[in-house]
Scaffold this active site. Structure first.
Site, PDB file in Angstrom:
ATOM      1  N   SER A 127      -6.445   7.796 -10.440  1.00 44.11           N
ATOM      2  CA  SER A 127      -6.388   6.626  -9.531  1.00 44.11           C
ATOM      3  C   SER A 127      -7.930   6.070  -9.528  1.00 44.11           C
ATOM      4  O   SER A 127      -8.036   4.673  -9.627  1.00 44.11           O
ATOM      5  CB  SER A 127      -5.819   6.907  -8.171  1.00 44.11           C
ATOM      6  OG  SER A 127      -4.684   7.130  -8.347  1.00 44.11           O
ATOM      7  N   GLY A 150       4.249   5.548  -2.229  1.00 49.16           N
ATOM      8  CA  GLY A 150       3.626   6.508  -3.089  1.00 49.16           C
ATOM      9  C   GLY A 150       2.328   6.936  -3.616  1.00 49.16           C
ATOM     10  O   GLY A 150       1.813   7.483  -4.744  1.00 49.16           O
ATOM     11  N   ARG A 174       5.334  11.131   1.073  1.00 48.50           N
ATOM     12  CA  ARG A 174       5.945  12.155   1.567  1.00 48.50           C
ATOM     13  C   ARG A 174       4.955  12.890   2.635  1.00 48.50           C
ATOM     14  O   ARG A 174       3.667  12.976   2.313  1.00 48.50           O
ATOM     15  CB  ARG A 174       6.303  13.449   0.584  1.00 48.50           C
ATOM     16  CG  ARG A 174       7.381  12.891  -0.317  1.00 48.50           C
ATOM     17  CD  ARG A 174       7.637  13.625  -1.650  1.00 48.50           C
ATOM     18  NE  ARG A 174       8.150  15.190  -0.862  1.00 48.50           N
ATOM     19  CZ  ARG A 174       9.541  15.585  -1.140  1.00 48.50           C
ATOM     20  NH1 ARG A 174      10.424  14.463  -1.534  1.00 48.50           N
ATOM     21  NH2 ARG A 174       9.917  16.407  -0.636  1.00 48.50           N
ATOM     22  N   ASP A 200      10.503   8.451   2.804  1.00 46.68           N
ATOM     23  CA  ASP A 200      11.228   8.294   1.283  1.00 46.68           C
ATOM     24  C   ASP A 200      11.295   6.984   0.605  1.00 46.68           C
ATOM     25  O   ASP A 200      11.957   6.388   1.263  1.00 46.68           O
ATOM     26  CB  ASP A 200      12.446   9.252   1.418  1.00 46.68           C
ATOM     27  CG  ASP A 200      13.361   9.298  -0.024  1.00 46.68           C
ATOM     28  OD1 ASP A 200      12.651   8.794  -1.102  1.00 46.68           O
ATOM     29  OD2 ASP A 200      14.221   9.897  -0.033  1.00 46.68           O
ATOM     30  N   PHE A 201      10.611   6.766  -0.145  1.00 45.39           N
ATOM     31  CA  PHE A 201      10.656   5.463  -0.738  1.00 45.39           C
ATOM     32  C   PHE A 201      11.841   5.098  -1.484  1.00 45.39           C
ATOM     33  O   PHE A 201      12.081   3.836  -1.899  1.00 45.39           O
ATOM     34  CB  PHE A 201       9.147   5.068  -1.617  1.00 45.39           C
ATOM     35  CG  PHE A 201       9.122   5.801  -2.990  1.00 45.39           C
ATOM     36  CD1 PHE A 201      10.287   5.924  -3.948  1.00 45.39           C
ATOM     37  CD2 PHE A 201       8.036   6.752  -3.176  1.00 45.39           C
ATOM     38  CE1 PHE A 201       9.892   6.703  -5.250  1.00 45.39           C
ATOM     39  CE2 PHE A 201       8.007   7.410  -4.333  1.00 45.39           C
ATOM     40  CZ  PHE A 201       8.983   7.292  -5.433  1.00 45.39           C
ATOM     41  N   LYS A 215       1.991   2.596  -8.312  1.00 43.97           N
ATOM     42  CA  LYS A 215       1.016   3.233  -9.341  1.00 43.97           C
ATOM     43  C   LYS A 215       1.769   4.573  -9.996  1.00 43.97           C
ATOM     44  O   LYS A 215       1.856   5.465  -9.267  1.00 43.97           O
ATOM     45  CB  LYS A 215      -0.272   3.224  -9.363  1.00 43.97           C
ATOM     46  CG  LYS A 215      -0.981   3.553 -10.475  1.00 43.97           C
ATOM     47  CD  LYS A 215      -2.401   3.915  -9.966  1.00 43.97           C
ATOM     48  CE  LYS A 215      -2.482   5.211  -9.124  1.00 43.97           C
ATOM     49  NZ  LYS A 215      -2.093   6.404  -9.948  1.00 43.97           N
ATOM     50  N   HIS A 219       8.156   5.975 -13.334  1.00 46.23           N
ATOM     51  CA  HIS A 219       8.667   6.834 -14.459  1.00 46.23           C
ATOM     52  C   HIS A 219       9.140   8.071 -14.108  1.00 46.23           C
ATOM     53  O   HIS A 219       9.827   8.944 -14.974  1.00 46.23           O
ATOM     54  CB  HIS A 219       7.449   7.103 -15.418  1.00 46.23           C
ATOM     55  CG  HIS A 219       6.486   7.902 -14.969  1.00 46.23           C
ATOM     56  ND1 HIS A 219       5.207   7.717 -14.150  1.00 46.23           N
ATOM     57  CD2 HIS A 219       6.145   9.258 -15.183  1.00 46.23           C
ATOM     58  CE1 HIS A 219       4.559   8.512 -13.616  1.00 46.23           C
ATOM     59  NE2 HIS A 219       5.162   9.574 -14.338  1.00 46.23           N
TER      60      HIS A 219
END
Length: 228
Positions: A127, A150, A174, A200-201, A215, A219
């Site tokens: 990042s 996240g 989390r 929890d997204f 970001k 995936h």
């Protein structure tokens, strides 16, 4: 890396014996390992039989812009043992982690906090690089509330807040991940501008953001949950 060899060599060339003494590894075994590292161009073996870091090896030093934590995380059981079952995953379509780790990956990291911390640090190091690209392309001056979904230790969020000192941030991840985030934000001097929210997204995310950051997280999920 976990032996501390790379950071020991940051102080200058060392012999295999000196590195063995510093790391506690058997000298004969370590010497073979160091020679293998020279074949990978991570180390340079000098004529006086001293070992030194190469430019490639410098990327494995313990700092905010290295690949050290990523390499440690990739070689740890959470990733490595799952790769062993790649064939079965491709053949069946079922994730490997529950069968080899005993639980889904994120729960495994929760139950193995040392390994989870290495993974979180690896994501933060990535990042640091990505954040510079984002601030170069995105005008954050109109924003007042930025939600990083996240966001792990909040590196990307922190960089955007540094660009706009009038904005507030929400770091959402989390709960066990957020435990390591406060100190990182305090070190950057912006902890008082960031609200830490655990959850929890896949269920919900904090409301009211002018900008939502996602970001390197979509995936991780199958199509149904990625779409959600």
């Amino acid at each position: 890396m976990r032996l501390g060899i790379v950071d020991e060599l940051a102080g200058g060339p060392r012999s295999a014996g000196q590195l063995a003494e510093a790391s506690g590894a058997p000298p004969e075994v370590l010497a073979r390992f160091l020679r293998a590292c020279t074949a990978l161009e991570l180390l340079d073996r000098r004529p006086d039989d001293l070992f030194a870091l190469t430019p490639l090896g410098e990327w494995l030093r313990a700092d905010d812009r290295s690949l050290r934590d990523l390499a440690v995380a990739m070689a740890a059981p959470g990733h490595w043992r799952s790769i062993e079952r790649l064939f079965e995953t491709v053949r069946t379509g079922e994730p490997a982690a529950p069968s080899v780790l005993g639980s889904p990956l994120w729960e495994y990291y929760r139950d193995n906090p040392e390994e989870g911390a290495s993974f979180a640090a690896a994501m933060s190091n990535i990042s640091e690089v990505v954040a510079e690209e984002v601030v170069a392309q995105l005008d954050v001056s109109p924003l007042r509330r930025i939600v990083d979904v996240g966001g792990s230790q909040g590196v990307l969020l922190a960089r955007l807040l540094e660009e706009n000192d009038r904005a507030q941030g929400v770091l959402f991840d989390r709960p066990e991940v957020l435990e390591g985030a406060r100190a990182a934000l305090e070190a950057r001097g912006i902890a008082d501008r960031v609200e830490l929210v655990g959850g929890d997204f896949l269920a919900e995310v904090p409301e009211g953001g002018d900008l939502y950051l996602l970001k390197h997280i979509v995936h991780d999920w199958d199509d149904e949950r990625a779409t959600r």
